[in-house]
Scaffold this active site. Structure first.
Site, PDB file in Angstrom:
ATOM      1  N   SER A 255       1.021  -1.349   0.466  1.00 39.71           N
ATOM      2  CA  SER A 255      -0.154  -0.358  -0.158  1.00 39.71           C
ATOM      3  C   SER A 255       0.973   1.487   0.174  1.00 39.71           C
ATOM      4  O   SER A 255       1.714   1.104  -0.006  1.00 39.71           O
ATOM      5  CB  SER A 255      -1.150   0.048   0.916  1.00 39.71           C
ATOM      6  N   LYS A 256       0.527   2.270  -0.163  1.00 40.62           N
ATOM      7  CA  LYS A 256       1.233   3.461   0.225  1.00 40.62           C
ATOM      8  C   LYS A 256       2.356   4.071   0.957  1.00 40.62           C
ATOM      9  O   LYS A 256       2.974   4.382   0.890  1.00 40.62           O
ATOM     10  CB  LYS A 256      -0.381   5.132   0.090  1.00 40.62           C
ATOM     11  N   ARG A 257       1.740   2.911   2.198  1.00 44.82           N
ATOM     12  CA  ARG A 257       2.344   2.868   3.101  1.00 44.82           C
ATOM     13  C   ARG A 257       4.081   3.273   3.191  1.00 44.82           C
ATOM     14  O   ARG A 257       4.947   2.934   3.557  1.00 44.82           O
ATOM     15  CB  ARG A 257       2.156   2.133   4.375  1.00 44.82           C
TER      16      ARG A 257
END
Ligand code: GLU
Length: 511
Positions: A255-257
């Site tokens: 994910s964006k993380r």
């Protein structure tokens, strides 16, 4: 039967690594078997449709080198390839009629409140949630007619068989079985007449003669619905290939993380499309042997469903950087310069690093460095190529050439602190710098060999057995840094005039 595959994204967002892997596998599979890859846009969910992402999709595919022989932009015998247009063209109607006539699908007129109530009841009673029949699965024709005559909005649902298993094969997971009683009756046609994914995609796969469906494993739970639908339509199901999810190195879903995950972000960050394609294709696919750095052609030759791993693939940024480095080093320097200039000139490159600099102050400096090198590469391509050639061995991305080459283009304004401490205030070092400047007096240019001879000569004149006491302070004086490309090579690129100027400044700074 010749292979026909499709990449069928919904334009709801810019494609990320997982989407691109699916696209790549379609491309590789079609290439491997001399088949056709189709690009189809599945835009029937109008609430999530973001038309501007269609451009991102096409750009992303072109960036990584995915080709398609039919579909969006190229056309083909099954046009149109955008599902909303296919709906408008009335392509789906006969299939709707067939399903209703055979009883494989039924109209349901539940109101949103009724559906909410149903869901609540299921949750409270710990029952599987979804539509398992309600008031309409067994409703009489008269009741349906009445609802329709009253103008109630209705949806068409697929009648999933109850009390039996739905069995099918997945190319990676083998035989899969679902209890029909646990599979809800999906909506095929919404109240506004729009087909859902379940309906439009499967009908299109049939109409377009798709032989293999590559898609993410999040669709496995929908597969029994699709199998029931194909059977109801009396068509041969394509081979299903559900691809495992991609995870970050910490084991959680990517994910964006985990940093950049959208394909175009990698382009903005300075990655090469071919390196990215190579890296993404190898997440969860083992080409056999210990091959890793591969061209698209090599991957297409080796591509095989057997190599796809059933366990989730890991997105390892270090590996991408390594692959990218290997690819950059293998390119002729003139091509690297061209690719760099193209990269540095893109508007998105500037906005990417500007946005990054809000969290990371070094990013703004990087953009300035990129633009500085771009200017040099345009005004003096040969000189820029000489710099790039020396840094090609060392950088990880196109964006890295900016900071890496900066010292060639700007005289140092500061010197690495630790190194400066070591050489500062030492008369023999000042003497060395003055002598080198004198030796460069009157010269217009100097080759690597000239520079090497100069340094060796100075070392022996000054009675040094080893080159270190000469090389290290000279490097610091000329570049402000203690590491970098080979000293003679970088001296030759700097040229005598810049070196004299830098030596004079260093004599002051080192005093
Ligand atoms: N439109 C679906 C998506 O974007 C495609 C799934 C499939 O390939 O069947 O996820």
């Amino acid at each position: 039967m010749s292979v026909r595959v499709r990449y069928a994204p919904s334009p709801t967002g810019s494609p990320h690594v997982g989407n691109i892997r699916t696209a790549l596998y379609n491309h590789l599979f079609a290439k491997r078997f001399g088949g056709v890859n189709i690009l189809r846009f599945e835009d029937t969910d109008r609430s999530r449709h973001r038309p501007e992402t269609e451009v991102d999709l096409i750009e992303s595919l072109r960036f990584v080198g995915v080709e398609w022989q039919e579909g969006m932009e190229v056309g083909g015998p099954h046009a149109p390839y955008r599902q909303s247009e296919r709906k408008e063209a009335g392509i789906y109607q006969t299939f709707i009629d067939r399903l209703v006539e055979s009883g494989a699908a039924y109209w349901a007129f539940d109101t949103p409140d009724e559906l909410d109530e149903m869901r609540l009841f299921q949750q409270v009673n710990k029952l599987p949630t979804g539509y398992f029949g309600g008031d309409w699965r067994e409703a009489s024709a008269a009741k349906v007619e009445e609802a329709r005559a009253a103008g109630r909005p209705g949806v068409l649902r697929l009648r999933i068989p109850r009390g039996e298993k739905i069995v099918f094969e997945d190319a990676i997971r083998g035989r899969l079985e679902f209890e029909g009683d646990t599979v809800d009756d999906p909506v095929l046609i919404k109240a506004d007449g729009m087909p859902t994914y379940h309906f439009a995609a499967m009908v299109d796969d049939h109409l377009m003669g798709i032989t293999n469906i590559f898609r993410g494993e999040e669709w496995i739970s929908s597969a029994p619905k699709h199998v029931v639908l194909w059977r109801a339509l009396g068509v041969e199901p394509p081979v299903l290939v559900h691809l495992p999810v991609i995870k970050g190195r910490d084991g959680s879903k990517l994910s964006k993380r985990h940093g950049d995950t959208s394909c175009l972000d990698f382009r903005k960050a300075g990655y090469l499309g071919d390196a990215l394609a190579n890296f993404i294709a190898l997440i969860g696919w083992a080409p056999g042997g210990d091959r890793e750095v591969m061209s698209m052609e090599e991957m297409a030759e080796a591509f095989d469903l057997k190599g796809i791993q059933p366990s989730s693939g890991i997105f390892d940024l270090d590996k991408l950087n390594w692959m990218q480095g290997a690819r950059l080093r293998a390119l002729p320097v003139a091509e690297v310069r061209e690719r760099f200039v193209e990269y540095a000139g893109r508007e998105e490159t500037a906005s990417y690093w500007q946005a990054k600099s809000e969290e990371d102050p070094t990013a703004a400096g990087r953009l300035a460095d990129i633009l500085l090198l771009r200017e040099a590469a345009q005004s003096d391509p040969d000189h820029a190529e000489a710099m790039i050639a020396l840094e090609q061995e060392r950088v990880g991305s196109l964006a890295d050439f900016g900071p890496a080459c900066r010292f060639f283009l700007e005289d140092p304004t500061e010197y690495e602190e630790k190194a400066l401490k070591k050489w500062q205030g030492r008369p023999e070092v000042l003497d060395l710098l003055v002598r080198l400047a004198a030796a460069l007096e009157g010269r217009e240019s100097a080759t690597d060999a000239d520079c090497e001879a100069l340094i060796r000569g100075l070392a022996s004149d000054l009675g040094h057995e080893k080159l270190g006491p000469v090389v290290h302070p000279v490097r610091l004086a000329l570049t402000g840094k203690s590491v970098g490309p080979g000293l003679w090579e970088l001296m030759a690129v700097l040229g005598p005039a810049a070196m004299r100027r830098r030596l004079a400044a260093a004599v002051e700074a080192f005093a």
